[in-house]
Motif scaffolding. Structure first.
Motif, PDB file in Angstrom:
ATOM      1  N   UNK A   8      45.556  47.270  46.491  1.00  0.00           N
ATOM      2  CA  UNK A   8      46.153  45.894  46.577  1.00  0.00           C
ATOM      3  C   UNK A   8      45.230  45.000  47.103  1.00  0.00           C
ATOM      4  N   UNK A   9      45.610  43.649  47.277  1.00  0.00           N
ATOM      5  CA  UNK A   9      44.741  42.637  48.117  1.00  0.00           C
ATOM      6  C   UNK A   9      44.752  42.867  49.533  1.00  0.00           C
ATOM      7  N   UNK A  10      45.599  43.751  50.136  1.00  0.00           N
ATOM      8  CA  UNK A  10      45.475  44.153  51.546  1.00  0.00           C
ATOM      9  C   UNK A  10      44.163  45.146  51.527  1.00  0.00           C
ATOM     10  N   UNK A  11      44.194  45.925  50.559  1.00  0.00           N
ATOM     11  CA  UNK A  11      43.224  47.104  50.677  1.00  0.00           C
ATOM     12  C   UNK A  11      41.726  46.542  50.640  1.00  0.00           C
ATOM     13  N   UNK A  12      41.587  45.358  50.034  1.00  0.00           N
ATOM     14  CA  UNK A  12      40.283  44.481  50.068  1.00  0.00           C
ATOM     15  C   UNK A  12      40.247  43.673  51.113  1.00  0.00           C
ATOM     16  N   UNK A  13      41.021  43.284  51.826  1.00  0.00           N
ATOM     17  CA  UNK A  13      40.977  42.362  53.070  1.00  0.00           C
ATOM     18  C   UNK A  13      40.875  43.017  54.380  1.00  0.00           C
ATOM     19  N   UNK A  14      41.381  44.290  54.172  1.00  0.00           N
ATOM     20  CA  UNK A  14      41.512  45.018  55.624  1.00  0.00           C
ATOM     21  C   UNK A  14      40.092  45.087  56.249  1.00  0.00           C
ATOM     22  N   UNK A  15      39.946  45.252  57.634  1.00  0.00           N
ATOM     23  CA  UNK A  15      38.756  44.976  58.326  1.00  0.00           C
ATOM     24  C   UNK A  15      38.548  46.152  58.871  1.00  0.00           C
ATOM     25  N   UNK A  16      37.224  46.273  59.366  1.00  0.00           N
ATOM     26  CA  UNK A  16      36.714  47.403  60.397  1.00  0.00           C
ATOM     27  C   UNK A  16      37.426  47.015  61.827  1.00  0.00           C
ATOM     28  N   UNK A 186      30.349  35.488  47.813  1.00  0.00           N
ATOM     29  CA  UNK A 186      30.258  34.268  48.298  1.00  0.00           C
ATOM     30  C   UNK A 186      31.218  33.581  46.959  1.00  0.00           C
ATOM     31  N   UNK A 187      31.695  34.166  45.947  1.00  0.00           N
ATOM     32  CA  UNK A 187      32.301  33.593  44.700  1.00  0.00           C
ATOM     33  C   UNK A 187      33.642  34.216  44.740  1.00  0.00           C
ATOM     34  N   UNK A 188      34.156  34.990  45.751  1.00  0.00           N
ATOM     35  CA  UNK A 188      35.609  35.572  45.688  1.00  0.00           C
ATOM     36  C   UNK A 188      35.355  37.097  45.438  1.00  0.00           C
ATOM     37  N   UNK A 189      34.237  37.601  44.941  1.00  0.00           N
ATOM     38  CA  UNK A 189      34.347  38.952  44.190  1.00  0.00           C
ATOM     39  C   UNK A 189      34.217  39.819  45.561  1.00  0.00           C
ATOM     40  N   UNK A 190      34.842  41.023  45.663  1.00  0.00           N
ATOM     41  CA  UNK A 190      34.747  41.941  46.487  1.00  0.00           C
ATOM     42  C   UNK A 190      33.880  43.181  46.059  1.00  0.00           C
ATOM     43  N   UNK A 191      33.009  43.628  46.858  1.00  0.00           N
ATOM     44  CA  UNK A 191      32.186  44.965  46.216  1.00  0.00           C
ATOM     45  C   UNK A 191      32.097  46.022  47.129  1.00  0.00           C
ATOM     46  N   UNK A 192      32.493  47.098  46.764  1.00  0.00           N
ATOM     47  CA  UNK A 192      32.397  48.130  47.368  1.00  0.00           C
ATOM     48  C   UNK A 192      31.150  49.143  47.191  1.00  0.00           C
ATOM     49  N   UNK A 193      30.531  49.491  48.085  1.00  0.00           N
ATOM     50  CA  UNK A 193      29.286  50.385  47.841  1.00  0.00           C
ATOM     51  C   UNK A 193      29.656  51.639  48.552  1.00  0.00           C
ATOM     52  N   UNK A 203      41.136  39.641  43.584  1.00  0.00           N
ATOM     53  CA  UNK A 203      42.382  39.766  43.910  1.00  0.00           C
ATOM     54  C   UNK A 203      43.223  39.023  42.569  1.00  0.00           C
ATOM     55  N   UNK A 204      43.596  39.873  41.745  1.00  0.00           N
ATOM     56  CA  UNK A 204      44.566  39.482  40.560  1.00  0.00           C
ATOM     57  C   UNK A 204      45.914  38.769  41.067  1.00  0.00           C
ATOM     58  N   UNK A 205      46.562  38.822  39.877  1.00  0.00           N
ATOM     59  CA  UNK A 205      48.096  38.317  39.773  1.00  0.00           C
ATOM     60  C   UNK A 205      48.897  39.377  40.673  1.00  0.00           C
ATOM     61  N   UNK A 206      49.880  38.803  41.341  1.00  0.00           N
ATOM     62  CA  UNK A 206      50.934  39.531  42.218  1.00  0.00           C
ATOM     63  C   UNK A 206      50.286  40.189  43.405  1.00  0.00           C
ATOM     64  N   UNK A 207      49.120  40.022  43.766  1.00  0.00           N
ATOM     65  CA  UNK A 207      48.407  40.538  45.115  1.00  0.00           C
ATOM     66  C   UNK A 207      47.743  41.908  44.825  1.00  0.00           C
ATOM     67  N   UNK A 208      47.572  42.213  43.477  1.00  0.00           N
ATOM     68  CA  UNK A 208      46.917  43.309  42.986  1.00  0.00           C
ATOM     69  C   UNK A 208      45.468  43.232  43.057  1.00  0.00           C
ATOM     70  N   UNK A 209      44.642  44.328  43.460  1.00  0.00           N
ATOM     71  CA  UNK A 209      43.165  44.339  43.269  1.00  0.00           C
ATOM     72  C   UNK A 209      42.849  44.707  41.658  1.00  0.00           C
ATOM     73  N   UNK A 210      41.925  43.730  41.178  1.00  0.00           N
ATOM     74  CA  UNK A 210      41.542  44.010  39.774  1.00  0.00           C
ATOM     75  C   UNK A 210      40.057  44.643  39.755  1.00  0.00           C
ATOM     76  N   UNK A 211      39.986  45.576  38.981  1.00  0.00           N
ATOM     77  CA  UNK A 211      38.766  46.146  38.997  1.00  0.00           C
ATOM     78  C   UNK A 211      37.895  45.499  37.877  1.00  0.00           C
TER      79      UNK A 211
END
Length: 471
Positions: A8-16, A186-193, A203-211
């Motif tokens: 979800x979007x919350x998974x992407x936005x959650x902080x340390x 900077x362009x709104x993409x989230x990257x996980x390493x 962050x796609x429609x309905x607050x879901x994380x889109x790979x």
């Protein structure tokens, strides 16, 4: 097993937890350097309890201030730019792709030295910055093709606000190791390493994380470099604005207070007769101006047409407070030596202590920058399959700074050359003077060429009488 489960979007936005704790501070540091408008957008300034909305909005539209936070950052930047850098890249120095990289380190045509200076300056604001050493997803078969297509590792810069989360584990020797990292681009993409892979999301429609994409991390470690400014606690660096930002904000408030006094009290007030409760009479109509009532029973003495507005004293008091706050800003930043005025008499010993504190702060900055640069070069070499080259690389930055350091160094150099009769000393001195005089004005390749010319030069030796002659 993935360290970060992203759905979800919350998974992407959650902080340390550390990042969450410092979010407000980092936003304030950024805004206070950008200036008054950025502080307004951050809603730093508060409305007084008895202030109308109209007046509050007017204050915000007309506000201004000296912005000493930016001045402090620029002063530190000036000191660091004057410092000598010694880089010995070994085989890497003549590697053609490295030469191309130095002229375009981030694929935005940013010179390598300029990129490092920008990163260091921003670390001074936030306390630390992150630098990713990434590789394009482009396959080339030969080094010649890589050169022609300019395919090489490049750098990306991240502020603490974009370093969302990270996971640290201990290796078999007990050393901390970065095993997972979540970044916002900077362009709104989230990257996980992670150590063996990377994934990018939006962050796609309905607050879901889109790979979007996923790939293999062939380095086996995350090529991320932490650039710290000064003292650090784990992965959080200390900003140069830590004890300054709030003082700067208070000076903006002081400037608005002065304008309020000028607008509302610096002009005479009109007086009109007051009406007692139950007293008959037509109500006076007055416009939106400063009005004060008077008691008619006091006669003419009680109703002068105008009254004086004494405003010079409160304005002077506020200005004196601002001057005191400026002195505290420089003192907190250990930059009192950078100012030309003294607010009080100080002993030579006190001035010496302040110089030592400033020197210690600058040396710490130089140390962290050299460490970060060595890590950058290590990852760059590892991406290119030249990991062994990184072992021969040595980067040194000064261990002593002073306002008059350059002048003293030159004077000592001239004196040293006249009394120390050593060809090796003379050559090393010439290399040092070259870097002192040119700073970052030359690239590493040019410095290497100058060093080779100095090393290969042999001064004409005049034989002494009787040396080499025939008897």
């Amino acid at each position: 097993m993935a360290y970060f489960t992203i759905k979800t979007a919350n998974d992407l936005l959650s902080l340390h937890p550390d990042a969450a704790a410092y979010q407000n501070d980092w936003q304030k540091y950024q805004a206070v350097v950008e200036g008054f408008s950025a502080l307004v957008d951050l809603k730093i300034f508060k409305q007084h309890s008895r202030e109308s909305n109209k007046n509050f909005l007017r204050r915000l539209s007309e506000g201004y201030g000296p912005n000493y936070s930016e001045a402090i950052i620029n002063i530190f930047d000036y000191y660091m730019l004057q410092s000598e850098i010694s880089r010995k890249f070994g085989k890497l120095a003549k590697f053609e792709l490295w030469e191309i990289f130095q002229k375009d380190s981030d694929y935005y045509r940013t010179d390598y030295n300029i990129f490092l200076n920008q990163a260091r300056k921003k670390a001074s604001i936030f306390g630390h910055m992150g630098i990713m050493v990434d590789m394009p997803i482009v396959k080339t078969d030969t080094q010649k093709e890589s050169i022609e297509r300019k395919v090489y590792p490049y750098l990306s810069l991240y502020s603490p606000l974009d370093i969302l989360d990270w996971i640290i584990e201990r290796d078999y020797l007990g050393r901390p190791e970065l095993v997972a990292l979540k970044l916002k681009e900077w362009d709104g993409v989230y990257k996980v390493w992670e150590k063996d892979s990377w994934r990018s999301y939006i962050i796609g429609k309905k607050g879901k994380a889109q790979l979007l994409e996923t790939g293999k991390n062939r380095l086996g470690e995350i090529p991320f470099v932490w650039l710290f400014n000064a003292d650090k606690t784990h992965y959080i660096g200390e900003s140069d604005l830590k004890n300054i930002a709030n003082i700067d904000v208070s000076m903006y408030n002081n400037c608005m207070q002065i304008e309020e006094i000028i607008d509302l009290a610096a002009f005479p007030m009109m007086r009109k007769p007051m009406k007692r409760q139950g007293e008959e009479g037509k109500e006076d109509r007055v416009g939106p101006s400063a009005v004060q009532e008077f008691d008619p029973s006091q006669g003419e003495a009680g109703k002068p047409d105008w009254m004086r507005a004494e405003v010079s004293e409160p304005i002077k008091a506020i200005l004196d407070t601002i001057v005191w706050k400026i002195a505290q800003i420089y003192r907190n930043a250990t930059l009192s030596e950078a100012t030309t005025e003294r607010t009080s008499a100080e002993s030579g010993y006190a001035l010496s202590i302040r110089r030592d504190l400033l020197n210690a702060a600058l040396v710490a900055k130089a140390k962290y920058l050299a460490e970060a640069e060595e890590r950058i070069v290590y990852f760059w070499c590892k991406w290119m399959g030249k990991e062994d080259w990184a072992k021969d690389i040595k980067i040194e930055r000064p261990k002593r700074f002073s306002v008059e350091q350059l002048k003293l160094d030159l004077e000592n150099a001239i004196l040293g050359k006249s009394v120390i009769h050593s060809e090796t000393f003379s050559k090393e001195l010439q290399k040092k003077l070259t870097r002192e005089m040119m700073g970052t004005g030359l690239d590493d390749k040019t410095y290497d060429e100058i060093d080779e010319e100095i090393d290969s030069f042999s001064p004409l030796k005049v034989p002494e009488i009787g040396e080499g002659g025939e008897e």
